[in-house]
Design a protein around this motif. Structure first.
Motif, PDB file in Angstrom:
ATOM      1  N   LYS A 183     -25.132  23.708  57.756  1.00  0.00           N
ATOM      2  CA  LYS A 183     -24.923  22.395  58.380  1.00  0.00           C
ATOM      3  C   LYS A 183     -23.438  22.041  58.487  1.00  0.00           C
ATOM      4  CE  LYS A 183     -27.173  20.211  55.069  1.00  0.00           C
ATOM      5  NZ  LYS A 183     -27.453  21.343  54.165  1.00  0.00           N
ATOM      6  N   THR A 184     -22.730  22.151  57.361  1.00  0.00           N
ATOM      7  CA  THR A 184     -21.315  21.788  57.354  1.00  0.00           C
ATOM      8  C   THR A 184     -20.513  22.706  58.283  1.00  0.00           C
ATOM      9  OG1 THR A 184     -21.413  20.844  55.138  1.00  0.00           O
ATOM     10  CG2 THR A 184     -19.259  21.601  55.870  1.00  0.00           C
ATOM     11  N   THR A 185     -20.850  23.978  58.285  1.00  0.00           N
ATOM     12  CA  THR A 185     -20.155  24.926  59.158  1.00  0.00           C
ATOM     13  C   THR A 185     -20.293  24.507  60.615  1.00  0.00           C
ATOM     14  OG1 THR A 185     -20.575  26.690  57.566  1.00  0.00           O
ATOM     15  CG2 THR A 185     -20.008  27.366  59.811  1.00  0.00           C
ATOM     16  N   PHE A 224     -16.166  12.415  55.611  1.00  0.00           N
ATOM     17  CA  PHE A 224     -16.396  13.552  54.719  1.00  0.00           C
ATOM     18  C   PHE A 224     -17.361  13.206  53.599  1.00  0.00           C
ATOM     19  CE2 PHE A 224     -12.380  14.215  56.825  1.00  0.00           C
ATOM     20  CZ  PHE A 224     -12.475  15.542  57.228  1.00  0.00           C
ATOM     21  N   GLN A 225     -17.753  14.262  52.867  1.00  0.00           N
ATOM     22  CA  GLN A 225     -18.772  14.134  51.826  1.00  0.00           C
ATOM     23  C   GLN A 225     -18.328  13.188  50.694  1.00  0.00           C
ATOM     24  OE1 GLN A 225     -20.387  17.965  51.244  1.00  0.00           O
ATOM     25  NE2 GLN A 225     -22.165  17.241  50.119  1.00  0.00           N
ATOM     26  N   GLY A 226     -17.099  13.344  50.199  1.00  0.00           N
ATOM     27  CA  GLY A 226     -16.551  12.356  49.249  1.00  0.00           C
ATOM     28  C   GLY A 226     -16.019  11.203  50.078  1.00  0.00           C
ATOM     29  N   MET A 283     -20.526  13.046  60.608  1.00  0.00           N
ATOM     30  CA  MET A 283     -20.674  12.601  59.218  1.00  0.00           C
ATOM     31  C   MET A 283     -21.329  13.703  58.396  1.00  0.00           C
ATOM     32  SD  MET A 283     -21.889   8.675  59.575  1.00  0.00           S
ATOM     33  CE  MET A 283     -21.187   7.587  60.799  1.00  0.00           C
ATOM     34  N   ASP A 284     -20.640  14.097  57.314  1.00  0.00           N
ATOM     35  CA  ASP A 284     -21.165  15.170  56.457  1.00  0.00           C
ATOM     36  C   ASP A 284     -21.686  14.574  55.147  1.00  0.00           C
ATOM     37  OD1 ASP A 284     -21.875  17.505  55.329  1.00  0.00           O
ATOM     38  OD2 ASP A 284     -19.877  18.409  55.325  1.00  0.00           O
ATOM     39  N   GLU A 285     -22.977  14.398  55.055  1.00  0.00           N
ATOM     40  CA  GLU A 285     -23.619  13.834  53.861  1.00  0.00           C
ATOM     41  C   GLU A 285     -22.833  12.621  53.338  1.00  0.00           C
ATOM     42  OE1 GLU A 285     -25.972  16.130  51.654  1.00  0.00           O
ATOM     43  OE2 GLU A 285     -25.808  17.953  52.836  1.00  0.00           O
ATOM     44  N   PRO A 286     -22.600  11.617  54.190  1.00  0.00           N
ATOM     45  CA  PRO A 286     -21.690  10.536  53.805  1.00  0.00           C
ATOM     46  C   PRO A 286     -22.208   9.693  52.646  1.00  0.00           C
ATOM     47  CG  PRO A 286     -22.838   9.950  55.822  1.00  0.00           C
ATOM     48  CD  PRO A 286     -23.166  11.394  55.531  1.00  0.00           C
TER      49      PRO A 286
HETATM   50 MG    MG Z   1     -22.638  20.981  53.513  1.00  0.00          MG
END
Ligand code: MG
Ligand code: ADP
Length: 345
Positions: A41-43, A84-86, A164-167
């Protein structure tokens, strides 16, 4: 105008992270990319942003190619923002500074927004509901407020494409549910196209216009939340999204013959694609419990959990654990043998 991923593959050395990815994203759509950790997913998201380039295939944003195997437009030259995730906030900068930053430095910030920066900061603070926190520093904010700042920074320049990556992954369970509504509202207000990566089925089903289900670097199914939940086309989608129980056997028209038994189950809405794979997937709410005498397929009750309007049962069916949800009126005891029947859920 649309964003397209065309025949994309991605290799990291010998490891292939993405296979044959094809995806057309419409302007203004809210797309969720859903799949377990490590599925790519992130890729895929980083490729839309410009932090990775495809090994083969093409990425198009607004119908313009921005990357293929031979070239890649860098992130700052794409009309794209990423959450980003964080939270990725700067400790020495105020909330207002975070929103000003992309307005100052992003080439895609419109001239009017740059000219009227304090007006834009005020508007963004209002959208993210932090009107009175402009001068606050990150350490003075709660988790939910920090998340809103990182959303505000991302929308400051009115990007067309918001990634949005796992926000919500850094927030506690209750706040995650609340922030779903905030992100939906953000989508309504900005009209931006959103590509939202998550491993959380509930988030994807609740917010997305369409869900892209990924597994091991491949797209399993693309569809509306209702399609993905009620009409899974692969065993993976049925189990990952709908938590379905899988029965082995074979289909004959609308009759499913359970392997190693004389039991035949009626079809209650299996897609042709799933039928072709020779399995029957029944969600916990698609199995009815009956008296043993009424049914050939019998199982033993292992556990029962009270859930308000429902009981959640686990049953032992010849060594396979079956999960069933029944209305609170269907009471069976642990150790009891019951019959199983497929019902439309
Ligand atoms: Mg990921
Ligand atoms: P997800 O976001 O779905 O958890 P990722 O896209 O982060 O998955 O990763 C997919 C796979 O690619 C994983 O197996 C991961 O280890 C691998 N991977 C990601 N980035 C790199 C990299 N820069 N180098 C090598 N392998 C990577």
């Amino acid at each position: 105008m649309s964003t397209n991923v065309v025949d994309v593959t991605k290799k990291f050395g010998d490891f292939q992270a993405l296979y044959d990815i094809n995806l057309a994203i419409e302007d203004g759509e809210f797309i969720a990319i859903l799949g377990p950790s490590g599925c790519g997913k992130t890729t895929l998201l980083r490729m839309l942003a410009g932090f990775e380039s495809p090994t083969s295939g093409t990425i198009e944003i607004n119908n313009t190619a921005v990357a293929d195997a031979s070239f890649s437009v860098p992130p700052e030259k794409r009309d794209v923002s990423m959450v980003f995730q964080g939270f990725a906030l700067w400790p020495h900068m105020t909330v207002a500074d975070h929103i000003k930053f992309p307005l100052r430095y992003d080439q895609f910030a419109a001239y009017e927004l740059k000219q009227n920066m304090s007006q834009r900061v005020g508007d963004v603070l209002e959208i993210i509901n932090l009107q009175d926190k402009g001068e606050a520093y990150p350490h003075e904010l709660s988790g939910g407020q920090k998340q809103r700042v990182s959303l505000g920074r991302a929308i400051a320049t009115e990007p067309q494409l918001l990634l949005m990556d796992e926000p919500l992954s850094a927030l506690d369970a209750e706040l995650r549910i609340e922030m779903r509504r905030e992100i939906q509202r953000l989508h309504q207000i900005t009209g931006a196209t959103i590509v939202y990566v998550t491993h959380d089925q509930g988030e994807a089903l609740a917010m997305a216009d369409r869900i892209v289900v990924m597994n091991k670097g491949r797209i399993e199914q693309v569809g509306t939340p209702e399609d993905i939940f009620y009409r899974p086309e692969t065993e993976f989608v049925a189990t990952f999204v709908s938590k379905a129980n899988i029965f082995r056997g074979w289909w004959e028209g609308d009759a499913f013959h359970v392997a190693d038994s004389s039991v035949v189950l009626a079809n209650v809405g299996t897609t042709d694609a799933l039928k072709a794979s020779g399995i029957y997937a029944l969600r916990p709410d698609q199995i009815e419990l009956t008296d043993v005498a009424l049914n050939d397929l019998t199982a033993e009750v292992l556990t029962r959990q009270f859930q308000g309007k429902e009981y959640h049962y686990s049953l032992n069916l010849n060594g396979q654990t079956i999960l069933v949800q029944r209305p609170f009126t269907d009471v069976y005891e642990v150790g009891e043998r019951v019959g199983l029947r497929a019902v439309a859920g």
